[in-house]
Design an enzyme around this catalytic site. Sequence first.
Site, PDB file in Angstrom:
ATOM      1  N   SER A 266      50.566  45.251  16.750  1.00  0.00           N
ATOM      2  CA  SER A 266      51.093  43.969  17.232  1.00  0.00           C
ATOM      3  C   SER A 266      50.255  43.451  18.407  1.00  0.00           C
ATOM      4  O   SER A 266      49.050  43.295  18.277  1.00  0.00           O
ATOM      5  CB  SER A 266      52.571  44.140  17.598  1.00  0.00           C
ATOM      6  OG  SER A 266      53.199  42.899  17.816  1.00  0.00           O
TER       7      SER A 266
ATOM      8  N   ASP B 148      55.751  39.814   7.536  1.00  0.00           N
ATOM      9  CA  ASP B 148      55.455  39.611   8.959  1.00  0.00           C
ATOM     10  C   ASP B 148      54.965  38.181   9.174  1.00  0.00           C
ATOM     11  O   ASP B 148      54.019  37.750   8.507  1.00  0.00           O
ATOM     12  CB  ASP B 148      54.365  40.605   9.379  1.00  0.00           C
ATOM     13  CG  ASP B 148      53.945  40.473  10.824  1.00  0.00           C
ATOM     14  OD1 ASP B 148      54.603  39.735  11.586  1.00  0.00           O
ATOM     15  OD2 ASP B 148      52.953  41.128  11.193  1.00  0.00           O
TER      16      ASP B 148
ATOM     17  N   HIS C 137      57.322  43.424  10.264  1.00  0.00           N
ATOM     18  CA  HIS C 137      56.574  43.674  11.493  1.00  0.00           C
ATOM     19  C   HIS C 137      57.178  44.899  12.191  1.00  0.00           C
ATOM     20  O   HIS C 137      58.388  45.093  12.180  1.00  0.00           O
ATOM     21  CB  HIS C 137      56.674  42.443  12.398  1.00  0.00           C
ATOM     22  CG  HIS C 137      55.808  42.513  13.605  1.00  0.00           C
ATOM     23  ND1 HIS C 137      54.487  42.117  13.597  1.00  0.00           N
ATOM     24  CD2 HIS C 137      56.063  42.924  14.872  1.00  0.00           C
ATOM     25  CE1 HIS C 137      53.976  42.276  14.797  1.00  0.00           C
ATOM     26  NE2 HIS C 137      54.907  42.778  15.592  1.00  0.00           N
TER      27      HIS C 137
END
Length: 319
Positions: free
Chosen positions: A165, A262, A292
């Site tokens: 991320s 995501d 995600h």
Amino acid sequence: MKPENKLPVLDLISAEMKTVVNTLQPDLPSWPATGTIAEQRQYYTLERRFWNAGAPEMATRAYMVPTKYGQVETRLFCPQPDSPATLFYLHGGGFILGNLDTHDRIMRLLASYSQCTVIGINYTLSPEARFPQAIEEIVAACCYFHQQAEDYQINMSRIGFAGDSAGAMLALASALWLRDKQIDCGKIAGVLLWYGLYGLRDSVTRRLLGGVWDGLTQQDLQMYEEAYLSNDADRESPYYCLFNNDLTREVPPCFIAGAEFDPLLDDSRLLYQTLAAHQQPCEFKLYPGTLHAFLHYSRMMKTADEALRDGAQFFTAQL
């Protein structure tokens, strides 16, 4: 986009992803949505304890590293005495959450599967630290361990960066920073990037996906950005919008992992397509049925374990 027009993500995710979503921790309080950042950080750390359990045991050492901003905590995971390389890991959390404990299992598994030393860097979170402080702290830590490699008995001749991320952005940004400023910290053998954001301001997946289940609505993404950046001009910095950097030359080999549901998926796709178009070494893999942050859930998800193994295998293949 009107919420009703978004995809019904929770109906579409895989069975193992649904098991994770439906896993309750009865001792956990409710998410402090209106709480302070400090309260949200505390909750995030508590919530991740369950998912970090059962990780491989190995030699682990903690060191404070000097930077121009002050001391930064690092943690070394050493699966074997003679490591072929050193991987620096940058945790995710939207630049505002996360620490070395929240990503402990990820780092241990990455060290175990790669048999490389993994060094987690506890960069200063935002909004206390503003761009580019986190990158400069990461670079300072890399330089420190390169200079002190013999004392710490680590192999810094070949290194890599890895992150999930926001940590994926920091991983690639740090590699580009070293390249652009011609800082020698050892040969960068590879960069491992799980579901990162790399500079897109809008995309198909950002419109169709994202909700309360992943904390990645348009409003959430804007909040993370405002906490991280110093000013509006930073949005176009080549170390924030990485597509404004030169991706046509001397980019280390990149493993780019995408989660199917995501909202940041198009960032990964565009990064891969850009690098591939300019003959930069890269590999893209999409993990079907995932949300995600799925990398955290390897206790229950074979796909999460697979994604870590894939990244480790990619890195060791570059050595």
